[in-house]
Design an enzyme around this catalytic site. Structure first.
Site, PDB file in Angstrom:
ATOM      1  N   HIS A   1       1.446  -3.456   3.490  1.00  0.00           N
ATOM      2  CA  HIS A   1       0.109  -3.779   2.997  1.00  0.00           C
ATOM      3  C   HIS A   1      -0.297  -2.755   1.950  1.00  0.00           C
ATOM      4  O   HIS A   1      -0.165  -1.546   2.169  1.00  0.00           O
ATOM      5  CB  HIS A   1      -0.910  -3.761   4.147  1.00  0.00           C
ATOM      6  CG  HIS A   1      -2.336  -3.833   3.685  1.00  0.00           C
ATOM      7  ND1 HIS A   1      -3.260  -2.834   3.936  1.00  0.00           N
ATOM      8  CD2 HIS A   1      -2.995  -4.780   2.966  1.00  0.00           C
ATOM      9  CE1 HIS A   1      -4.413  -3.157   3.413  1.00  0.00           C
ATOM     10  NE2 HIS A   1      -4.288  -4.338   2.810  1.00  0.00           N
ATOM     11  N   SER A   2      -0.752  -3.213   0.784  1.00  0.00           N
ATOM     12  CA  SER A   2      -1.303  -2.333  -0.245  1.00  0.00           C
ATOM     13  C   SER A   2      -0.279  -1.261  -0.643  1.00  0.00           C
ATOM     14  O   SER A   2       0.814  -1.604  -1.108  1.00  0.00           O
ATOM     15  CB  SER A   2      -2.617  -1.722   0.261  1.00  0.00           C
ATOM     16  OG  SER A   2      -3.353  -1.157  -0.794  1.00  0.00           O
ATOM     17  N   LEU A   3      -0.602   0.022  -0.463  1.00  0.00           N
ATOM     18  CA  LEU A   3       0.358   1.084  -0.770  1.00  0.00           C
ATOM     19  C   LEU A   3       1.673   0.868  -0.028  1.00  0.00           C
ATOM     20  O   LEU A   3       2.753   1.070  -0.587  1.00  0.00           O
ATOM     21  CB  LEU A   3      -0.229   2.451  -0.400  1.00  0.00           C
ATOM     22  CG  LEU A   3       0.729   3.650  -0.469  1.00  0.00           C
ATOM     23  CD1 LEU A   3       1.271   3.848  -1.876  1.00  0.00           C
ATOM     24  CD2 LEU A   3       0.034   4.922   0.026  1.00  0.00           C
TER      25      LEU A   3
END
Length: 307
Positions: free
Chosen positions: A123-125
């Site tokens: 998720h994300s980073l």
């Protein structure tokens, strides 16, 4: 082997229990949560999950139990986050160091055979880190899932020196004194705001793993240096090249109200990934944790099980 705490802790969502896990590396020790596979025999590789910036492994507490019905799931606290170790004094939290951590974790603890593979969910980073690892080590990754994530943040070449100046100035200035919160609820309330707002319920899910006692209150366990500007960022040409290198079947879970919903250049990034599937889901940046997470769970489960 990962070092699992003896007493399992029941997950707050779903019927599958998770356990604390610890994976020592050469220069840092990583922690996280493991959901052991159910009793049904499976040939599906283990799933390794990486969270977003300033989050922790509990971000997957709703998704992981569902995936664990098919195979073992490991959610990792990345360096400086959750219960994992912090980088030594004098070091920064560089993107490529997270990729190196993931490579060492897999080679040392989770992929013991030279032909073993893993499914990566980020998720994300965490999605950025998983994508870079999949590009560099395609033989190790069976399937890749990126949740509201599609390649690294980039900056134009002319921003290189201003970015470096900001990073060095902040490093010299230091992080300042930490805020002491009287209780968990107050800290969670602070976490509700920011770049990717959370509901009170989601904030209360994530916050406890990121806190530690200090005097008569609580402070963030996460390393304050995580908020420092990075001294060097990739250019868009480098990001495109890294995405082009991904040969692994890939799922991009696009949150319709997420951080990438209206970001320029996303269509080009999608086009260069060779074997990409896109799942549009309702919700914001934390669509896998906050609100109705069923669409995310269904999309990821179907992708990982070839349905």
């Amino acid at each position: 082997m990962n070092d699992i705490a003896e007493a399992p802790t029941s997950s707050s969502v779903g019927s599958v229990e998770y356990q604390e896990a610890h994976w020592p590396l050469r220069y840092i020790s990583l922690s996280g949560l493991t959901w052991k596979a159910g009793n049904s025999p499976t040939t599906t590789p283990p799933v390794v999950m990486l969270h977003g910036w300033l989050d922790n492994s509990l971000t997957f507490v709703r998704l992981a139990p569902e995936l664990a019905r098919q195979t073992t799931v490991h959610a990792i606290d990345m360096a400086g986050h959750g219960h994992s170790g912090h980088r030594p004094a004098g070091q920064n939290y560089l993107l490529m160091d997270y990729v190196a951590d993931l490579a060492e974790l897999l080679d040392t603890h989770l992929l013991t055979g030279k032909d073993d593979q893993v499914d990566l969910v980020g998720h994300s980073l965490g999605g950025i880190v998983c994508a870079l690892y999949a590009a560099a080590f395609p033989e190790r990754v069976r399937r890749l899932v990126m949740i509201d994530s599609l390649g690294a943040l980039s900056r134009p070449a002319e921003d290189t020196i201003p970015q470096l100046r900001r990073a060095i100035n902040k490093r010299l200035a230091g992080s300042g004194r930490q805020t002491i919160y009287p209780n968990l609820e107050t800290a969670a309330k602070a976490r509700e705001g920011g770049l990717s707002p959370l509901s009170p319920e989601a904030a209360l899910t994530l916050t406890p793993r990121n806190m530690k006692p200090e005097g008569e209150g609580l402070v963030w366990r996460t390393d304050p240096r995580l908020r420092h500007p990075t001294p060097m960022m990739m250019g868009e040409e480098q990001v495109i090249a890294s995405l082009k290198a991904i040969a692994t079947p890939t799922l991009f879970v696009r949150a319709l109200e997420g951080l990438l919903a209206a970001r320029k250049g996303i269509d080009l990034r999608r086009e260069v990934i060779q074997n990409l599937r896109v799942a549009d889901v309702p919700g914001g940046h934390h669509c896998h944790l906050d609100g109705d997470t069923a669409p995310v769970t269904l999309a990821v489960k179907q992708f990982l099980t070839n349905e």
